[in-house]
Design a protein around this motif. Structure first.
Motif, PDB file in Angstrom:
ATOM      1  N   GLU A   1      -0.893   0.214  13.197  1.00 16.68           N
ATOM      2  CA  GLU A   1       0.432  -0.241  12.786  1.00 16.68           C
ATOM      3  C   GLU A   1       0.577  -0.255  11.261  1.00 16.68           C
ATOM      4  O   GLU A   1       1.615   0.077  10.716  1.00 16.68           O
ATOM      5  CB  GLU A   1       0.660  -1.656  13.323  1.00 16.68           C
ATOM      6  N   MET A   2      -0.522  -0.673  10.594  1.00 18.08           N
ATOM      7  CA  MET A   2      -0.462  -0.794   9.120  1.00 18.08           C
ATOM      8  C   MET A   2      -0.721   0.536   8.435  1.00 18.08           C
ATOM      9  O   MET A   2      -0.155   0.845   7.400  1.00 18.08           O
ATOM     10  CB  MET A   2      -1.562  -1.747   8.610  1.00 18.08           C
TER      11      MET A   2
ATOM     12  N   VAL B   1      -0.408 -10.635   3.502  1.00 19.96           N
ATOM     13  CA  VAL B   1      -0.715  -9.341   2.905  1.00 19.96           C
ATOM     14  C   VAL B   1      -1.620  -8.554   3.844  1.00 19.96           C
ATOM     15  O   VAL B   1      -2.578  -9.095   4.385  1.00 19.96           O
ATOM     16  CB  VAL B   1      -1.457  -9.514   1.549  1.00 19.96           C
ATOM     17  N   GLN B   2      -1.335  -7.296   4.014  1.00 24.27           N
ATOM     18  CA  GLN B   2      -2.131  -6.464   4.914  1.00 24.27           C
ATOM     19  C   GLN B   2      -3.446  -6.035   4.271  1.00 24.27           C
ATOM     20  O   GLN B   2      -3.486  -5.700   3.092  1.00 24.27           O
ATOM     21  CB  GLN B   2      -1.336  -5.219   5.306  1.00 24.27           C
TER      22      GLN B   2
ATOM     23  N   GLY C   1      -2.661   3.266   0.858  1.00 29.72           N
ATOM     24  CA  GLY C   1      -2.325   4.463   0.087  1.00 29.72           C
ATOM     25  C   GLY C   1      -2.042   4.074  -1.354  1.00 29.72           C
ATOM     26  O   GLY C   1      -1.917   2.898  -1.691  1.00 29.72           O
ATOM     27  N   ARG C   2      -1.950   5.075  -2.183  1.00 30.58           N
ATOM     28  CA  ARG C   2      -1.759   4.833  -3.613  1.00 30.58           C
ATOM     29  C   ARG C   2      -0.485   4.076  -3.933  1.00 30.58           C
ATOM     30  O   ARG C   2      -0.383   3.425  -4.955  1.00 30.58           O
ATOM     31  CB  ARG C   2      -1.722   6.163  -4.363  1.00 30.58           C
ATOM     32  N   ARG C   3       0.496   4.210  -3.037  1.00 30.96           N
ATOM     33  CA  ARG C   3       1.784   3.596  -3.377  1.00 30.96           C
ATOM     34  C   ARG C   3       1.917   2.180  -2.836  1.00 30.96           C
ATOM     35  O   ARG C   3       2.936   1.530  -3.024  1.00 30.96           O
ATOM     36  CB  ARG C   3       2.917   4.496  -2.891  1.00 30.96           C
ATOM     37  N   ASP C   4       0.891   1.705  -2.155  1.00 32.77           N
ATOM     38  CA  ASP C   4       0.943   0.315  -1.676  1.00 32.77           C
ATOM     39  C   ASP C   4       0.803  -0.644  -2.854  1.00 32.77           C
ATOM     40  O   ASP C   4      -0.078  -0.469  -3.703  1.00 32.77           O
ATOM     41  CB  ASP C   4      -0.201   0.045  -0.685  1.00 32.77           C
ATOM     42  N   GLU C   5       1.651  -1.652  -2.884  1.00 32.78           N
ATOM     43  CA  GLU C   5       1.652  -2.606  -3.981  1.00 32.78           C
ATOM     44  C   GLU C   5       0.263  -3.250  -4.182  1.00 32.78           C
ATOM     45  O   GLU C   5      -0.200  -3.453  -5.294  1.00 32.78           O
ATOM     46  CB  GLU C   5       2.712  -3.685  -3.714  1.00 32.78           C
ATOM     47  N   TYR C   6      -0.396  -3.549  -3.071  1.00 26.91           N
ATOM     48  CA  TYR C   6      -1.677  -4.259  -3.147  1.00 26.91           C
ATOM     49  C   TYR C   6      -2.791  -3.351  -3.657  1.00 26.91           C
ATOM     50  O   TYR C   6      -3.890  -3.807  -3.930  1.00 26.91           O
ATOM     51  CB  TYR C   6      -2.030  -4.816  -1.762  1.00 26.91           C
ATOM     52  N   TRP C   7      -2.505  -2.072  -3.749  1.00 26.04           N
ATOM     53  CA  TRP C   7      -3.492  -1.100  -4.227  1.00 26.04           C
ATOM     54  C   TRP C   7      -2.990  -0.396  -5.479  1.00 26.04           C
ATOM     55  O   TRP C   7      -3.396   0.722  -5.784  1.00 26.04           O
ATOM     56  CB  TRP C   7      -3.821  -0.094  -3.116  1.00 26.04           C
TER      57      TRP C   7
ATOM     58  N   VAL D   1     -10.493 -14.081   1.027  1.00 19.41           N
ATOM     59  CA  VAL D   1      -9.325 -14.719   1.632  1.00 19.41           C
ATOM     60  C   VAL D   1      -9.773 -16.094   2.116  1.00 19.41           C
ATOM     61  O   VAL D   1     -10.586 -16.201   3.022  1.00 19.41           O
ATOM     62  CB  VAL D   1      -8.787 -13.881   2.814  1.00 19.41           C
ATOM     63  N   VAL D   2      -9.298 -17.123   1.442  1.00 20.49           N
ATOM     64  CA  VAL D   2      -9.776 -18.468   1.750  1.00 20.49           C
ATOM     65  C   VAL D   2      -8.609 -19.308   2.250  1.00 20.49           C
ATOM     66  O   VAL D   2      -7.538 -19.334   1.633  1.00 20.49           O
ATOM     67  CB  VAL D   2     -10.381 -19.134   0.490  1.00 20.49           C
TER      68      VAL D   2
END
Lengths: 426, 251
Positions: free
Chosen positions: A39-40, A136-137, A44-50, A262-263
């Motif tokens: 699903e996720m 966040v994924q 990729g390079r355009r993901d905000e988290y990356w 992730v706590v």
């Protein structure tokens, strides 16, 4: 919503290279994780988290090869009395490991619990990872849950006399290891977990830690050695009332490292400290991504991350404190700092606070700078040569993070490893 | 001991000349004081002698026991026997005071080809010297100057001086920020180090420090030059009449 085509293709290409182990009691969790992952899609390079870290080599079907670091130096923590659990290129080695029995703890290999229908770890495997997918994924963690080929389940019921030491040896230049550990610390129990070694050419590691009321877990990790190794690691920690979690990571060398913590503080009066010191030279990219959620009253959290970068190395820090509604009296602290030893290195930081309670004390800071010239001159004026003075100031810069380690002997080992790194500079 | 000849110095970044031909000779065992109004170049002189960046020597020379100082790195000047007690001692978080001192002492010994002091010997020496300056064990353990009061910082400078045993000590406004008791303590520390082989250059605005550290020679500095030299009485004259009279007389 359907995934973008490129992302879906990249994800399926990666999955095609993997085989889900025959999984017994973790089967359902693995299948659910695979569904989540599909699903996720992989990052990729355009993901905000990356945004600051390129995921390409972490998600490619084949792991980029990594030369082994030739050295006669003993591995970290060798001088400590500890229970050793050794993985070579991500495969448990009974031969190299100690007997896994110790008072106050029971340790099972993942493979063994996979054959059983009932095991305590079933209630944990993939559970904290799944919780950690919102808001966040973290697709690489879902991939890990689905495909982990080895790992251990550690059940801490007392206060084991020795630390449990997870040792990751690297033997093949093309190894691609996926390990998943689950740890449950029972009420009032206390354990120290050590981790060290390059593990593989590419390493995807996930650790789920559930600390019951009044439980304590110390975690000290040293990532280093092989210059070309790559790693993506996740630690998911859920904390009960008055529980304590203290984690410190030292990173030396490694072309790419992404460490996610992730706590989740779910019980009142819990204390979580996550800290890291990294020193990078040249082709070195180090990313600390931390997400601390306060969901209980009167909890304390600290994030202390220090990075020393030179010769074009890159450091990344993405750290967040989320204080949920009702998490009053939260004491949250976050500091991320870099010392740039030249103009070619860079530090990218994204500190975040998100607070929905009105009676909290949260602070964060992030700085980036060069060696303090005034302090350098002061030391030199006392006769300390420039290089020694620079090293002293560099270690001093890292000290705030290293000080997070409670055990003085372990802290000393970390400091001596940092000194070796500094000494290697010509 | 120290011989400065026609020293001209400007800021590296600007054309502004700060020292405009300083001549000064300090004999072994003597205490020289330099007084002068703000902006006369006193502190610049101390920085240039110790090798701080940001200054450019355009003419002249400075030698310590015949060795050209201006060619040496700051650490080499220190090993050669020069010491600057800072006007504003620098705080260095993360570096323990004791570790710092031991590193400095041993770095200098090594540079001079002497054996390094063992941890035990070092400890013995520093304890005795710290005690006479009323520096307690806690101050030795704390990071260098971090959280120290003004007086503690200056006492720490004198402790460093006592440990490093330099030949030429420059004290840059060591009296600034000190109360009467602290000034007495610091002065006693300095006086204890007076020795026929050791010289001092005491930079100060005020005569009061010179009540405690009695100078042999007093210089008045103005506009980048030594404009007047005399005995201890010269300091008293400044105290009573200010600099205006002396400067008018010189001009």
């Amino acid at each position: 919503m359907a995934l973008p085509q490129a992302k879906q293709t990249a994800t399926e290409e990666r999955l095609a290279a993997l085989t889900m182990p025959d999984a017994g009691c973790t089967r359902k969790a693995r299948e659910a994780a695979l569904a989540r992952l599909r699903e996720m899609g992989l990052p990729g390079r355009r993901d905000e988290y990356w945004k600051y870290t390129r995921p390409d080599t972490l998600i490619s079907a084949e792991a980029p090869s990594a030369a082994l670091f030739e050295t006669d130096e003993p591995m970290m923590f060798h001088e400590f009395d500890r229970l050793k659990i050794v993985f070579i290129d991500g495969v448990f080695s009974a031969e190299a490991s100690d007997d896994l029995t110790m008072e106050g703890v029971s340790i099972d290999r993942l493979e063994d619990i996979c054959c059983k229908d009932i095991h305590w770890a079933k209630e944990l495997y993939g559970v904290l990872e799944a919780r950690g997918q919102t808001p966040v994924q973290r697709p690489l963690a879902a991939l890990n849950t689905a495909y982990a080929s080895d790992g251990v389940a550690i059940h801490v019921t007392g206060k084991p006399s020795r630390p449990i030491s997870l040792i990751y040896r690297h033997a093949s230049e093309t190894s691609d290891a996926i390990l998943h550990h689950v740890i449950r610390v029972e009420s009032g129990a206390e354990v120290t977990i050590l981790e060290n070694g390059p593990a593989a050419s590419r390493f995807n590691k996930c650790m789920e830690i559930d600390i019951a009321d009044g439980g304590t877990l110390h975690h000290i990790r040293a990532q280093g050695r092989d210059h070309q190794r790559r790693a993506a690691t996740h630690m998911f920690t859920r904390m009960g009332t008055e529980s304590v979690y203290k984690s410190f990571t030292l990173t030396v060398n490694g072309v790419l490292t992404r460490n996610e913590q992730v706590v989740e503080l779910t019980g009142d009066d819990a204390v979580a400290h996550v800290a890291g010191a990294c020193v990078g030279d040249g082709e070195f990219h180090h990313d600390d991504t931390v997400f601390v959620t306060h969901d209980a009253v009167n909890c304390e959290s600290r994030q202390v991350f220090k990075k020393v970068l030179r010769n074009g190395a890159t450091g990344v820090f993405q750290g967040k404190i989320l204080v949920k509604e009702g998490a009053q009296k939260t004491d949250g602290y976050q500091i991320s700092q870099s010392l740039l030893l030249d103009d070619d290195s860079q530090f990218l930081a994204k500190p975040e606070l998100e607070i929905y309670a009105d009676d909290v004390a949260c602070s964060h800071g992030s700085t980036s700078g060069a060696i303090d010239e005034t302090a350098l001159f002061y030391l030199r004026s006392r006769g300390v040569p420039t290089k020694d003075a620079t090293d002293m100031l560099t270690l001093a810069f890292l000290a705030e993070a290293v000080d997070e380690i409670e055990d003085e002997a372990l802290a000393e080992v970390i400091v001596s490893r940092l000194q070796e790194w500094l000494a290697r500079r010509s | 001991m120290l011989e400065i000849k026609n020293l001209h110095v400007k800021l590296e970044e600007e054309e502004k000349e700060i020292l405009k031909g300083v001549d000064l000779t300090v004999e072994p065992g003597k205490v020289h004081a330099i007084m002068g109004p703000n902006g006369s170049g006193k502190s610049t002189l101390s920085y240039v002698l110790s090798g701080r960046d940001g200054y450019e020597v355009t003419a002249g020379s400075a030698a310590l026991e015949g060795e050209d100082l201006l060619d040496l790195e700051p650490e080499e000047r220190a090993a050669a026997g020069l010491f600057l007690a800072f006007q504003y001692p620098v705080e260095i978080p993360g570096v323990g005071n004791m570790t710092f001192l031991r590193t400095a002492v041993n770095a200098q010994r090594k540079a001079r080809g002497e054996d390094e002091l063992s941890a035990a010997d070092f400890l013995k020496v520093i304890r005795a010297k710290a005690k006479s300056l009323k520096i307690d064990a806690d101050m030795l353990k704390r990071p260098v100057n971090v959280g120290f009061s003004g007086g503690e910082k200056k006492r720490n400078e004198i402790l460093q001086m006592a440990m490093l045993e330099p030949k030429m000590c420059i004290l840059d406004e060591t009296d600034s920020g000190l109360d009467v008791d602290a000034m007495k303590l610091v002065s006693e520390g300095v006086n204890a180090l007076r020795d026929e082989g050791r010289s001092f250059l005491v930079i100060t605005h005020y005569q009061r420090l010179l009540d405690h550290i009695k100078p042999d020679v007093v210089h008045i500095m103005a506009d980048g030059r030594i404009v007047k030299t005399g005995g201890p009485d010269l300091a008293l004259e400044v105290e009573h009449n200010g600099y205006a009279d002396i400067l008018a007389e010189v001009n």
